[in-house]
Design an enzyme around this catalytic site. Structure first.
Site, PDB file in Angstrom:
ATOM      1  N   SER A 688       5.422  84.090  29.373  1.00  0.00           N
ATOM      2  CA  SER A 688       6.042  82.874  28.978  1.00  0.00           C
ATOM      3  C   SER A 688       7.400  82.685  29.826  1.00  0.00           C
ATOM      4  O   SER A 688       7.129  82.224  30.859  1.00  0.00           O
ATOM      5  CB  SER A 688       6.502  83.181  27.410  1.00  0.00           C
ATOM      6  OG  SER A 688       7.076  82.106  26.598  1.00  0.00           O
ATOM      7  N   ASP A 761      -2.948  76.697  24.203  1.00  0.00           N
ATOM      8  CA  ASP A 761      -1.435  77.228  24.212  1.00  0.00           C
ATOM      9  C   ASP A 761      -0.677  75.939  23.733  1.00  0.00           C
ATOM     10  O   ASP A 761      -0.540  75.044  24.301  1.00  0.00           O
ATOM     11  CB  ASP A 761      -1.158  77.496  25.681  1.00  0.00           C
ATOM     12  CG  ASP A 761       0.353  78.210  25.391  1.00  0.00           C
ATOM     13  OD1 ASP A 761       1.008  78.126  24.586  1.00  0.00           O
ATOM     14  OD2 ASP A 761       0.663  79.178  26.274  1.00  0.00           O
ATOM     15  N   HIS A 793      -0.723  80.793  22.772  1.00  0.00           N
ATOM     16  CA  HIS A 793       0.119  81.188  23.531  1.00  0.00           C
ATOM     17  C   HIS A 793       0.019  82.818  23.828  1.00  0.00           C
ATOM     18  O   HIS A 793       0.219  83.374  24.864  1.00  0.00           O
ATOM     19  CB  HIS A 793       1.507  81.035  23.064  1.00  0.00           C
ATOM     20  CG  HIS A 793       2.838  81.419  24.287  1.00  0.00           C
ATOM     21  ND1 HIS A 793       2.774  80.688  25.432  1.00  0.00           N
ATOM     22  CD2 HIS A 793       3.964  82.167  23.990  1.00  0.00           C
ATOM     23  CE1 HIS A 793       3.726  81.037  26.063  1.00  0.00           C
ATOM     24  NE2 HIS A 793       4.431  82.087  25.062  1.00  0.00           N
TER      25      HIS A 793
END
Length: 818
Positions: A688, A761, A793
């Site tokens: 991320s 995602d 995600h």
């Protein structure tokens, strides 16, 4: 002591008889020569053949199952009442009641035998920062189960079984709701269509067995599970959604889906509504076997500088009159956009009162309002504008408490060359301007307010103290007669450097979950005793272990977790970095002089702490243990826990100074620990924001500094990310000044890259990686790519594959193989 000395000492002990030595002098001399030669050969093997140590030393290697077995198996503790020490908790077996250190099952998951769906327990959450969740050795790693929610008196249990969601749209997540009477085991289907209903949200009343639920974007009320019929609370529609948050509010502000708040007395319900039909959509695709066409999912997702953000209103419904009133929120400038930041019921002068807090679009100005049901007005009570390079966070006001006519919440408090989040007291003035006064606390950040004892005039709060990497529960007396000095109440608890506490309603007891530095455990803390000065000499009399889970403690002790080294490293005259270096236990204890690869685990997002003193096992620990690598975590500028001096450093320039600090500290660590770390085998791994950092660090490092990089679900330019998160930290910085990792990339000609991303995602869209992939290809740069269809995600059901792919990649990268 060298190996040679050890062997010689052993011979002397065996040949301790002097007569025997005289009689066998020639034999002894020959044997001695042989032993010395063997010893020298042994030393040479150890010193010059690094792989030798791997084969001859006994080693406990972590594996994928440890992600499950080493997680704390209990979660969601809460008090049953203020009168005794009974606690209920959620576990893998169901809902359990704990009394006097012994637990018994109140409601088992098998009671809903048809509810066999699963919920994710992946080691990474959907949020911007990866985090671990609880698990148990008795379930598969990616197991899911029906959620259980008990009523206030444990008479009823709501079972929420996740319903079908073909497009996998996170905003379309619903469940089938059944409520079981725990005494007679009678099950009641809840919803307008019986067992065919799909429910969007559910909430028990705090004080009785009535509840509300959301179906078809409308809120309904039910007095008892057994009763027929429901009361309609709101009039939601396709575009107007009641009682729920949209994606961006759930992800970036409230961290929950339901927008429902019962009053303390349970007679009124506040709810939020939003209209998002003008916000732009992102289209996600899912792919299903034997379906000719993929399913397109449209998700409302306003990106940076979007013209339209979801607009929220606030209403209060009275269950006695069955009337709902939309509040007229009287902000000074009602024409500009405002975020709904906090909704909180507080008892003010003996009356349940709703407080709402709103923030401007850049989230550096807040307005606090007091809402009145009778007049349907939320009048403006307090406004605050943050100093440059500062912003508001949801928890600053979401954890506020009240006493009499005073409110207590968190604001920046300037102290010398820094500013810390401290507790500010605001006495309500009904329209007159008043300046809040700060409590006199230490030079540390307060992270939350946990409760207030109005009888003893004591406030309880969490802080990043005594060390920034720690979390402790403190008390502070509000009485002018008392000594004005904060007390750390959890500092005396054994093995409790990272404490999470839940204070009961009367603020007399707390459930403290100690997450580190070694095996997690939970204690019941007597707050009245703990803050008593006389008890300081007998700290153990202030708390008792809630559960004595020896099997879990044994699993942690036997796991062979890495040895952790923490240090502070100077990066400039003004700033220090904190590091957490994890070394495989067998290497540290028996083979310190063998140089091993270094895996830098980076996150680096604003106000994050990667060096916290808590026990966690993530996929990086599994990979590093299997490959015998060290793990380095660094907190530099931009990190949390050390005041606004550090936090503000990244404002308006994400992807700059935090990258510089990581690189500088890595060089220092490689030099200081050169006897253990191989500077030619350094990798960086991030997920991320950490994926963004990993790419940025390779771009900014010297050529060949990193042997390899693993970037999972990376942001490649915050122009592609959501408006709420990005604008909070970038302010009015123009888009052309944003860091774009695709502009350099030349270092990836020599640094091997593994890029991983889920195609579904909803947080960091695959768009980010697609643009990166295209640019790498345009430059003729070879790289490894792993995409995960139908995965969000956190890649929730692909943890084992991620671990295997990452381990294989790093093994061959460090070996110099393609």
């Amino acid at each position: 002591m060298t190996a040679e000395a050890d062997l010689l000492d052993g011979y002397d002990e065996l040949g301790g008889n002097e007569a025997q030595k005289r009689d066998c002098k020639g034999i002894t001399t020959a044997v001695l020569v042989v032993v010395i030669i063997m010893a020298l050969i042994f030393v040479a093997l150890v010193l010059f053949t690094p792989l030798f140590a791997t084969t001859h030393l006994p080693s406990k290697r972590l594996n994928i199952s440890d992600l499950r077995t080493l997680r704390y198996p209990f979660a969601e503790f809460q008090f049953i009442s203020n009168d005794d020490d009974s606690v209920i908790m959620q576990s893998w077996e169901g809902v359990e009641q704990v009394e006097n250190g012994v637990s018994h099952l109140v409601f088992g998951r098998e009671n809903g035998t048809e509810l066999t769906n699963f919920i994710d327990i992946s080691p990474f959450s959907r949020g911007p920062s990866p985090s671990s969740s609880s698990s148990s050795s008795s379930l598969p790693l990616n197991a899911r189960w029906a959620e259980i929610s008990p009523s206030f008196d444990l008479k009823y249990f709501a079972l929420m079984d996740h319903a079908s969601n073909p497009g996998m749209n996170p905003q379309n997540e619903t469940f089938h709701l059944k409520i079981v009477n725990n005494a007679d085991r009678i099950t009641h289907n809840i919803g307008l269509r019986g067992d065919e209903s799909v429910i969007q949200a559910f909430k028990w009343n705090w004080r009785s067995n009535d509840f509300v639920f959301v179906e078809d974007n409308k809120i309904y009320y039910k007095r008892k599970p057994e009763e027929d019929g429901v009361v309609k609370v709101s009039n939601g529609s396709q575009n107007t959604v009641d009682g729920l948050f949209d994606w961006i509010y759930e992800e970036e502000i409230f961290a929950k889906k339901d927008a429902l708040w019962w009053s303390p007395k349970g007679d009124r319900l506040a709810f939020a509504s939003y209209d998002n039909h003008l916000t732009k959509n992102i289209t996600l695709k899912s792919y299903h076997r034997l379906q000719a066409y993929p399913i397109d999912t449209n998700l409302h997702y306003p990106k940076t500088f979007a013209k339209v953000l979801p607009t929220y209103t606030l209403s209060i419904w009275d269950k006695n009159t069955e009337q709902a009133r939309q509040m007229d929120v009287q902000l000074k400038d009602s024409l500009v956009y405002h975020y709904l930041l906090t909704v909180k019921w507080l008892e003010i002068n003996g009356t349940d009162t709703l407080v709402s807090v709103w923030a401007n679009r850049l989230q550096n100005e807040v307005a606090l309002t007091i809402c009145d049901y009778e007049s349907a007005i939320c009048h403006l009570e307090f406004e605050y504008k943050y100093a440059p390079k500062r912003w508001v966070s949801h928890d600053d006001f979401n954890t506020m408490v009240s006493s009499g006519d005073s409110l207590y919440f968190l604001l920046p408090h300037d102290i010398r060359d820094n500013a810390y989040q401290h507790i500010a007291a605001l006495r309500l003035s009904h329209g007159e301007h008043r300046t809040p006064k700060f409590l006199q606390l230490g030079e540390y950040d307060v992270t939350s307010i946990d409760g207030i004892d109005t009888q003893s005039k004591t406030i309880y709060y969490h802080a990043a103290a005594p060390r920034p990497q720690q979390r402790s529960l403190f008390s502070y007396s509000l009485s002018e007669k008392a000594t004005r000095k904060p007390q750390c109440l959890t500092c005396a608890i054994t093995n409790c450097t990272w404490a999470q506490a839940q204070v009961n309603e009367e603020a007399t007891k707390a459930i403290v979950s100690c997450k580190g530095p070694v095996a997690p455990h939970t204690v019941l803390l007597n707050l009245t005793r703990a803050r008593n000065e006389k008890m300081k000499e007998k700290p153990k009399e202030t708390y008792t272990e809630l559960l004595d889970d020896r099997s879990y403690q044994a699993r942690v002790e036997e796991a062979g977790l890495p040895v952790v080294i923490t240090e502070k490293i100077k990066i400039s005259d003004e700033y220090d970095a904190l590091i957490k270096l994890s070394i495989p236990r067998d290497v540290y204890q028996k083979d310190k002089n063998r140089q091993i690869p270094l895996l830098v685990h980076v996150y680096g997002g604003p106000n994050d702490q990667n060096t916290k003193e808590s026990t966690s096992i993530g996929i990086e620990e599994i990979v590093a243990s299997g490959q015998q690598m060290a793990i380095l975590r660094i907190d530099g500028r931009g990190s949390g826990g050390r005041g606004w001096k550090y936090r503000s450093a990244v404002y308006g320039q994400l992807g700059t100074v935090e990258v510089e600090d990581q690189l500088q500290v890595i060089k220092v660590v490689l030099r200081v620990y050169r006897h253990m770390l191989d500077a030619n085998r350094v990798a960086v791994f991030g997920w991320s924001y950490g994926g963004f950092m990993a790419l940025s660090m390779v771009n900014e490092a010297a050529e060949n500094f990193f042997k390899c990089a693993v970037s999972v679900a990376p942001v490649t330019n915050f122009a592609y990310y959501d408006a709420t998160y990005t604008e909070r930290y970038m302010g009015e910085t123009p888009l052309e000044s944003y860091s774009d990792v695709t502009k350099k990339l030349d270092n990836f000609k020599t640094t091997r890259l593994l890029l991983m991303h889920g195609l579904l995602d909803d947080n960091v869209h695959f768009q980010n990686s697609a643009i990166l992939i295209e640019e790498l290809q345009n430059r003729g740069i070879d790289f490894d790519l792993m995409v995960y269809p139908n995965q969000a995600h956190s890649l929730p059901s692909r943890t084992a594959h991620v671990v295997g792919k990452m381990a294989h990649f790093l093994k061959h990268c460090f070996a110099g193989e393609k």
